[in-house]
Design a protein around this motif. Sequence first.
Motif, PDB file in Angstrom:
ATOM      1  N   GLU A   1       0.842  -1.184   0.000  1.00 38.83           N
ATOM      2  CA  GLU A   1       0.000   0.000   0.000  1.00 38.83           C
ATOM      3  C   GLU A   1       0.879   1.237   0.000  1.00 38.83           C
ATOM      4  O   GLU A   1       1.756   1.397   0.840  1.00 38.83           O
ATOM      5  N   ASN A   2       0.670   2.112  -0.963  1.00 40.47           N
ATOM      6  CA  ASN A   2       1.482   3.317  -1.159  1.00 40.47           C
ATOM      7  C   ASN A   2       2.949   2.999  -1.391  1.00 40.47           C
ATOM      8  O   ASN A   2       3.816   3.837  -1.195  1.00 40.47           O
ATOM      9  N   GLY A   3       3.262   1.791  -1.819  1.00 39.67           N
ATOM     10  CA  GLY A   3       4.645   1.372  -2.036  1.00 39.67           C
ATOM     11  C   GLY A   3       5.170   1.758  -3.399  1.00 39.67           C
ATOM     12  O   GLY A   3       4.487   2.404  -4.200  1.00 39.67           O
ATOM     13  N   THR A   4       6.369   1.359  -3.670  1.00 42.28           N
ATOM     14  CA  THR A   4       7.032   1.629  -4.932  1.00 42.28           C
ATOM     15  C   THR A   4       6.352   0.859  -6.054  1.00 42.28           C
ATOM     16  O   THR A   4       6.013  -0.309  -5.892  1.00 42.28           O
ATOM     17  N   ALA A   5       6.185   1.525  -7.183  1.00 40.88           N
ATOM     18  CA  ALA A   5       5.567   0.881  -8.333  1.00 40.88           C
ATOM     19  C   ALA A   5       6.507  -0.160  -8.913  1.00 40.88           C
ATOM     20  O   ALA A   5       7.723  -0.001  -8.894  1.00 40.88           O
ATOM     21  N   ILE A   6       5.913  -1.227  -9.425  1.00 42.42           N
ATOM     22  CA  ILE A   6       6.671  -2.310 -10.043  1.00 42.42           C
ATOM     23  C   ILE A   6       6.507  -2.166 -11.551  1.00 42.42           C
ATOM     24  O   ILE A   6       5.405  -2.181 -12.058  1.00 42.42           O
ATOM     25  N   GLY A   7       7.593  -2.049 -12.302  1.00 45.85           N
ATOM     26  CA  GLY A   7       7.534  -1.886 -13.753  1.00 45.85           C
ATOM     27  C   GLY A   7       7.374  -0.422 -14.134  1.00 45.85           C
ATOM     28  O   GLY A   7       7.233   0.453 -13.288  1.00 45.85           O
ATOM     29  N   ALA A   8       7.431  -0.163 -15.427  1.00 41.41           N
ATOM     30  CA  ALA A   8       7.271   1.207 -15.922  1.00 41.41           C
ATOM     31  C   ALA A   8       5.869   1.703 -15.591  1.00 41.41           C
ATOM     32  O   ALA A   8       4.885   1.007 -15.811  1.00 41.41           O
ATOM     33  N   THR A   9       5.791   2.884 -15.059  1.00 46.21           N
ATOM     34  CA  THR A   9       4.505   3.458 -14.679  1.00 46.21           C
ATOM     35  C   THR A   9       4.092   4.520 -15.686  1.00 46.21           C
ATOM     36  O   THR A   9       4.915   5.031 -16.455  1.00 46.21           O
TER      37      THR A   9
ATOM     38  N   PHE B   1      -0.670  14.714  -5.784  1.00 49.10           N
ATOM     39  CA  PHE B   1      -1.705  13.688  -5.874  1.00 49.10           C
ATOM     40  C   PHE B   1      -1.600  12.936  -7.199  1.00 49.10           C
ATOM     41  O   PHE B   1      -1.604  11.700  -7.225  1.00 49.10           O
ATOM     42  N   LEU B   2      -1.525  13.666  -8.303  1.00 51.32           N
ATOM     43  CA  LEU B   2      -1.463  13.016  -9.615  1.00 51.32           C
ATOM     44  C   LEU B   2      -0.191  12.190  -9.768  1.00 51.32           C
ATOM     45  O   LEU B   2      -0.237  11.090 -10.323  1.00 51.32           O
ATOM     46  N   GLU B   3       0.914  12.698  -9.263  1.00 54.22           N
ATOM     47  CA  GLU B   3       2.155  11.922  -9.310  1.00 54.22           C
ATOM     48  C   GLU B   3       1.969  10.581  -8.611  1.00 54.22           C
ATOM     49  O   GLU B   3       2.335   9.537  -9.136  1.00 54.22           O
ATOM     50  N   GLN B   4       1.423  10.627  -7.419  1.00 58.42           N
ATOM     51  CA  GLN B   4       1.233   9.397  -6.645  1.00 58.42           C
ATOM     52  C   GLN B   4       0.259   8.468  -7.326  1.00 58.42           C
ATOM     53  O   GLN B   4       0.506   7.269  -7.449  1.00 58.42           O
ATOM     54  N   PHE B   5      -0.860   9.007  -7.790  1.00 52.45           N
ATOM     55  CA  PHE B   5      -1.885   8.174  -8.422  1.00 52.45           C
ATOM     56  C   PHE B   5      -1.320   7.427  -9.625  1.00 52.45           C
ATOM     57  O   PHE B   5      -1.640   6.264  -9.849  1.00 52.45           O
ATOM     58  N   TRP B   6      -0.464   8.104 -10.385  1.00 47.58           N
ATOM     59  CA  TRP B   6       0.049   7.528 -11.627  1.00 47.58           C
ATOM     60  C   TRP B   6       1.374   6.800 -11.457  1.00 47.58           C
ATOM     61  O   TRP B   6       2.033   6.476 -12.429  1.00 47.58           O
ATOM     62  N   GLY B   7       1.761   6.505 -10.219  1.00 48.48           N
ATOM     63  CA  GLY B   7       2.916   5.639  -9.997  1.00 48.48           C
ATOM     64  C   GLY B   7       4.196   6.331  -9.605  1.00 48.48           C
ATOM     65  O   GLY B   7       5.250   5.701  -9.553  1.00 48.48           O
ATOM     66  N   GLY B   8       4.124   7.619  -9.312  1.00 41.23           N
ATOM     67  CA  GLY B   8       5.308   8.358  -8.886  1.00 41.23           C
ATOM     68  C   GLY B   8       5.483   8.322  -7.383  1.00 41.23           C
ATOM     69  O   GLY B   8       4.930   7.454  -6.697  1.00 41.23           O
ATOM     70  N   PRO B   9       6.218   9.284  -6.862  1.00 34.12           N
ATOM     71  CA  PRO B   9       6.489   9.319  -5.421  1.00 34.12           C
ATOM     72  C   PRO B   9       5.203   9.409  -4.607  1.00 34.12           C
ATOM     73  O   PRO B   9       4.198   9.951  -5.058  1.00 34.12           O
ATOM     74  N   THR B  10       5.266   8.916  -3.388  1.00 29.61           N
ATOM     75  CA  THR B  10       4.093   8.916  -2.485  1.00 29.61           C
ATOM     76  C   THR B  10       4.096  10.138  -1.581  1.00 29.61           C
ATOM     77  O   THR B  10       3.534  10.106  -0.484  1.00 29.61           O
ATOM     78  N   THR B  11       4.661  11.229  -2.044  1.00 31.06           N
ATOM     79  CA  THR B  11       4.777  12.449  -1.247  1.00 31.06           C
ATOM     80  C   THR B  11       3.417  12.935  -0.756  1.00 31.06           C
ATOM     81  O   THR B  11       3.299  13.407   0.373  1.00 31.06           O
ATOM     82  N   TYR B  12       2.400  12.819  -1.596  1.00 28.14           N
ATOM     83  CA  TYR B  12       1.067  13.290  -1.180  1.00 28.14           C
ATOM     84  C   TYR B  12       0.638  12.586   0.104  1.00 28.14           C
ATOM     85  O   TYR B  12       0.309  13.231   1.096  1.00 28.14           O
ATOM     86  N   SER B  13       0.626  11.271   0.097  1.00 28.26           N
ATOM     87  CA  SER B  13       0.198  10.524   1.286  1.00 28.26           C
ATOM     88  C   SER B  13       1.171  10.701   2.442  1.00 28.26           C
ATOM     89  O   SER B  13       0.752  10.744   3.598  1.00 28.26           O
ATOM     90  N   ASP B  14       2.461  10.799   2.145  1.00 28.80           N
ATOM     91  CA  ASP B  14       3.448  11.007   3.201  1.00 28.80           C
ATOM     92  C   ASP B  14       3.171  12.305   3.951  1.00 28.80           C
ATOM     93  O   ASP B  14       3.307  12.367   5.173  1.00 28.80           O
ATOM     94  N   GLN B  15       2.761  13.348   3.230  1.00 31.20           N
ATOM     95  CA  GLN B  15       2.534  14.659   3.843  1.00 31.20           C
ATOM     96  C   GLN B  15       1.098  14.865   4.322  1.00 31.20           C
ATOM     97  O   GLN B  15       0.876  15.537   5.319  1.00 31.20           O
TER      98      GLN B  15
END
Length: 150
Positions: A20-28, A75-89
């Motif tokens: 949950e909220n982890g690193t994406a696996i494969g190209a995102t 938010f969009l970064e996280q949703f689409w497989g980028g950093p989880t900064t949104y949820s972290d903050q």
Amino acid sequence: MTNDTPTPATPGAVHLRDGENGTAIGATFYEQVGGRPFFEKLVNEFYRGVATDPVLKPMYPEDDLGPAAERLTMFLEQFWGGPTTYSDQRGHPRLRQRHQPFTVNPDARDRWLNHMRVAVDKAGLPPLQRDQLWDYLERAAYAMLNTFDR
């Protein structure tokens, strides 16, 4: 013979995370479109329209839309497989709950979608990625409706 080089994910494929909220696996999707610079460009173009919109602009508590733009970018970064900064903050996105204090009626939804359509069109994505992004944004906008009152 095995090849240890990861193969890129098929565009439009579902991307898995290692938790949950982890690193994406494969190209995102995030990686396919160019990462943070793409989402910053998209969001900045979107907020150019919001800044002059008489219905949407009053929904933003800050006079400066910069903080809202940063939140949407994260938010969009996280949703689409980028950093989880949104949820972290900010914790779980809880989109409907976060939008509940505002009147999100069909007019507001349509204005939001119009400004986002301009931003998506100006982003110059290939058709498959453009359609994938637009499909999500359109569904999300409809899900935020919380009243049919004007």
